[in-house]
Enzyme design. Structure first.
Site, PDB file in Angstrom:
ATOM      1  N   TYR A 221      16.230  -9.591  -0.151  1.00  0.00           N
ATOM      2  CA  TYR A 221      14.927  -9.513   0.528  1.00  0.00           C
ATOM      3  C   TYR A 221      13.939 -10.438  -0.172  1.00  0.00           C
ATOM      4  O   TYR A 221      13.971 -10.577  -1.402  1.00  0.00           O
ATOM      5  CB  TYR A 221      14.414  -8.071   0.503  1.00  0.00           C
ATOM      6  CG  TYR A 221      13.397  -7.770   1.571  1.00  0.00           C
ATOM      7  CD1 TYR A 221      13.746  -7.820   2.920  1.00  0.00           C
ATOM      8  CD2 TYR A 221      12.093  -7.430   1.243  1.00  0.00           C
ATOM      9  CE1 TYR A 221      12.819  -7.534   3.906  1.00  0.00           C
ATOM     10  CE2 TYR A 221      11.160  -7.137   2.223  1.00  0.00           C
ATOM     11  CZ  TYR A 221      11.529  -7.202   3.554  1.00  0.00           C
ATOM     12  OH  TYR A 221      10.600  -6.917   4.532  1.00  0.00           O
TER      13      TYR A 221
ATOM     14  N   MET B  19       6.770  -8.488   9.345  1.00  0.00           N
ATOM     15  CA  MET B  19       5.691  -7.510   9.238  1.00  0.00           C
ATOM     16  C   MET B  19       5.074  -7.507   7.844  1.00  0.00           C
ATOM     17  O   MET B  19       3.857  -7.326   7.699  1.00  0.00           O
ATOM     18  CB  MET B  19       6.232  -6.115   9.567  1.00  0.00           C
ATOM     19  CG  MET B  19       5.139  -5.065   9.763  1.00  0.00           C
ATOM     20  SD  MET B  19       4.141  -5.387  11.224  1.00  0.00           S
ATOM     21  CE  MET B  19       2.495  -4.990  10.592  1.00  0.00           C
TER      22      MET B  19
END
Length: 382
Positions: free
Chosen positions: A96, A313
């Site tokens: 990530y 997001m």
């Protein structure tokens, strides 16, 4: 006063007792602590830890730690529920974009309750419900002492399971429908990965806002059951990837061409939903489950003038964390949750002690977990 804690005032008009899909929250589960901290020396926190990045089923371990009393500007919160999202799996794997410091506790999202308040805390009180207002919060633990600035106060009458995913999946669906194409009631949206957590939120938002939705899913043995579930959720049409390639829905004029396509798969699936776009339509990519690149047919760029965008997001939140736009979004989403128009995706509530089973299913290479896992810390006490 700490100004970064936001109160969503217009939700407090609701007074009915909140519920989630499993059971009514019973206040007997709340830890019996007061702001004096007289019992904090006896309190320990159970937590899931990682010391290195890798396979979640291998590197995540359970530990205990003694808790200290909150200092100035800090509170002790008891976690009630915590989501286990794909982004959490990627974080543990080290893939990530935002990496936590190691060793650390995984978990980006959840709902907690304030049990002890430190000095000079004016915006939170014992009993208040809060959600993280920072990334890599570390929600996979029973208790945590944190600065008030890392929390966002929320009303107590929002269903907990729905609230546990508000900052990622639910907000992602909301923003993609709001930010890329002006949509009016009757307009059409197409998406792949429609049975994902984001996809199920997209379906419900479309229904609430008056949009038509065409929802693409992969074929599977229980496809009829899945189609029925998504239709009951509010989907206008549910098609498999094979059915999308042969459907006459658009040629027959039964439904207008979509103005917006939402892609979380990539590869051929992304190309197929792009082919259904109207003139000057927009495809928004927010995931890549197939791990295949997004390929845009040249003819669509030239003759339809479609646009391709990306959405993350986390980036949007970092740019808008304390903005009025975000406060309005969260208020609108929570109102829909309270009214029952926005329900949590298919989910399984598990106690913290069952984390290994969830991690194994979430990292299944076949990708058919079929449920969102939510740690319900109250189950350990029942």
């Amino acid at each position: 006063m700490v100004h970064s804690v936001s109160t969503l005032k217009n939700l407090f008009s609701y007074t009915r007792r909140f519920t989630n899909s499993a059971y009514v929250f019973n206040r007997q589960y709340t830890t019996n602590l007061t702001s004096s901290g007289s019992n904090v020396k006896e309190l320990k926190s159970k937590k899931l830890m990682i010391y290195e990045f890798g396979d979640p089923a291998s590197v995540v371990k359970m530990e205990e730690e003694k808790l200290r009393h909150p200092g100035t500007g800090e509170v002790l919160i008891e976690m009630l529920v915590a989501s286990m999202n794909p982004a959490d799996m990627n974080t543990i794997q080290g893939t990530y974009p935002i990496k936590p410091k190691l060793p650390g506790v995984p978990g980006h999202e959840g709902v907690g309750q304030v049990t002890i308040v430190g000095n000079d805390v004016n915006d939170l009180a014992v009993g208040d419900f809060v959600i993280p207002n920072i990334e890599n919060f570390g929600t996979w633990r029973t208790h945590i002492v944190v600065p008030v600035s890392s929390l966002l106060k929320v009303p107590k009458n929002v269903p907990l399971v729905e609230l546990s995913g508000i900052a990622s999946n639910t907000s992602t669906a909301y923003r993609m429908l709001k930010d890329f194409v002006p949509l009016a009631p009757g307009d059409c949206v197409v998406q792949n990965g429609a049975n994902s957590a984001v996809g199920q939120n997209v379906i419900q938002f479309c229904k609430a806002l008056g949009f038509k939705s065409i929802n693409i899913v992969r074929n599977r043995p229980d496809i009829d059951k899945l189609k029925e579930y998504l239709t009951d959720l509010g989907a206008t049409y549910v098609l498999t990837e094979e059915e999308l390639r042969s459907t006459q829905l658009f040629k027959s004029g039964e439904i207008s061409s979509p103005k917006l396509a939402l892609n979380c798969v990539g590869g051929k699936s992304a190309s197929e939903i792009m082919r259904r776009l109207s003139q000057k339509g927009v495809v928004v990519t927010y995931g890549g489950m197939s791990r295949e690149p997004v390929i845009i047919p040249t003819s669509l760029l030239i003759f339809k003038d479609i646009s391709a965008k990306g959405f993350w997001m986390t980036r949007w939140t970092k740019e808008n964390r304390d903005s009025e736009v975000r406060k309005h979004m969260l208020t609108e989403i929570m109102n829909l949750m309270i009214s029952g128009k926005l329900k949590a995706p298919v989910h399984s509530l598990i106690p913290l002690s069952k984390y290994t089973e969830a991690l194994q299913n979430l990292t299944n290479p076949k990708g058919f977990a079929g449920t969102k896992y939510i740690i319900d810390f109250r189950l350990e006490k029942s």
